[in-house]
Write an enzyme that holds these catalytic residues in place. Sequence first.
Site, PDB file in Angstrom:
ATOM      1  NE  ARG A  54     -14.614  22.738  -3.749  1.00  0.00           N
ATOM      2  CZ  ARG A  54     -14.746  23.304  -4.504  1.00  0.00           C
ATOM      3  NH1 ARG A  54     -14.789  22.992  -5.887  1.00  0.00           N
ATOM      4  NH2 ARG A  54     -16.211  24.378  -4.818  1.00  0.00           N
ATOM      5  CG  ASP A 179      -2.025   0.146  -6.313  1.00  0.00           C
ATOM      6  OD1 ASP A 179      -0.875   0.396  -5.430  1.00  0.00           O
ATOM      7  OD2 ASP A 179      -3.028   0.342  -5.579  1.00  0.00           O
ATOM      8  CE  LYS A 204      -0.109   2.795   3.138  1.00  0.00           C
ATOM      9  NZ  LYS A 204      -1.667   3.059   2.181  1.00  0.00           N
TER      10      LYS A 204
HETATM   11  N1  PLP Z   1      -3.148   0.448  -2.396  1.00  0.00           N
HETATM   12  C1  PLP Z   1      -2.555  -0.150  -2.318  1.00  0.00           C
HETATM   13  C2  PLP Z   1      -2.490  -0.853  -2.394  1.00  0.00           C
HETATM   14  C3  PLP Z   1      -2.730   0.030  -0.434  1.00  0.00           C
HETATM   15  O1  PLP Z   1      -1.398  -0.469   0.676  1.00  0.00           O
HETATM   16  C4  PLP Z   1      -3.395   0.698   0.175  1.00  0.00           C
HETATM   17  C5  PLP Z   1      -3.531   1.298   1.374  1.00  0.00           C
HETATM   18  O2  PLP Z   1      -2.903   1.166   2.223  1.00  0.00           O
HETATM   19  C6  PLP Z   1      -4.130   2.674  -1.275  1.00  0.00           C
HETATM   20  C7  PLP Z   1      -4.315   2.165  -1.975  1.00  0.00           C
HETATM   21  C8  PLP Z   1      -4.914   3.051  -0.487  1.00  0.00           C
HETATM   22  O3  PLP Z   1      -4.492   4.391  -0.030  1.00  0.00           O
HETATM   23  P1  PLP Z   1      -4.771   4.987   1.137  1.00  0.00           P
HETATM   24  O4  PLP Z   1      -4.275   4.104   2.467  1.00  0.00           O
HETATM   25  O5  PLP Z   1      -3.861   6.549   0.638  1.00  0.00           O
HETATM   26  O6  PLP Z   1      -5.901   5.737   1.199  1.00  0.00           O
END
Ligand code: PLP
Length: 386
Positions: A54, A179, A204
Amino acid sequence: MTDSNRKPALSTRIAQALHFVEDGTGAVTPAIQPAATYARDEDYQVRKPYWYRRDGSQTTAQAEAVIAELEGATESLLFSSGMSACTAVIEHLPTGAHVVAPKVMYHGVLAQLQGYAAKGRLTLSDYTAGNLDELAAAIQPGETTLVWVETPNNPNWEVTDIAAAAELAHAAGAKLITDCTGTPPCMTRALDFGADFSFHSATKYLGGHSDVTAGVLSVRETGTFWDEIAMVRKLQGTVLQSFDAWLLIRGMRTLFLRVERACQNAMAVARHFDGHPMVEQVHYPGLPADPGHEVARRQTDGQFGAMMSIIVKGSEQTAIDVCRFCELFYPATSLGGVESLIEHRKTVSGDGFPVHPRLLRLSIGIEDADDLIYDLEQALTRAASS
Ligand code: PLP
């Protein structure tokens, strides 16, 4: 001619996973270290830096080093999903912390923030993504702990000026988290624009092959908050597993190539469907008329990304039918993979979420652009006449 100060370009360093060479064997790709636990040494001392899974692993640390280089970060921490990384940030906040976040954003993060607010764990103020006046009004000097910026912002792809948001947050004594999942660090290095934390869903573009879920946080300066976030990861057991970290390292080696091609394809698709008789609107910051165009040009290294949304003419069912009738675009959620995806966002984010009922989110991949355009054309034509 030689230049001893010459540093290879970032794209070179990432393609070689930081010029990885395994000690002893000379292997040019890392091995996977799967151990869940580590033996103590002959003095019964823990062998640093790992003692139990972990905490992380050698393979996960190698992936973190590649991302830190990409981000220009001091450190990066990998989690088992983007959501677990975001949750660790929210979880480490003191009770009652004031957070400012977009009204509409990636629905999972928004649901998490609203859930914590509903339980009295934090207070939440919102702003319209991309609108700096609203952002400034929502920030409470001396009170706000964290400002959340998603740019480009799901699912309408508004662009928020990171440097301006950082100034607003810092003037009020708050930290800024970005983000920029839609424009990975080969395009947008958020820390360079003044963000305190840069978050990406590595599921992604960083992974790029739709075969791993991962999330990553990067910082320029570490501190107590960073130790607390690492502790949340450790206690919740949300560190990225070694095999997934290895897939991520492999995926990142082609990041620059994949993203460049996907962005070129996206521009071709956006231009084709902008003003199309069956399409009411195209949301894509690469189009000159898009409100975020100029900021995006500065923030995304002139590439604009490969995510867009289109509002189709007709009914909600027409939009759903376009997804059903595509033959190349996969009717699937997610983004940033080599394959193009299409989704009816309202179906995915649920009835309560404010999204246009005819909005289709497109993640443009690396296929042939003409094939993608043809596929959407035939699906739109079939949907309009069914
Ligand atoms: N932030 C954005 C802009 C996303 O598009 C996503 C997922 O689609 C996330 C956060 C969350 O990521 P995860 O699906 O890897 O948990």
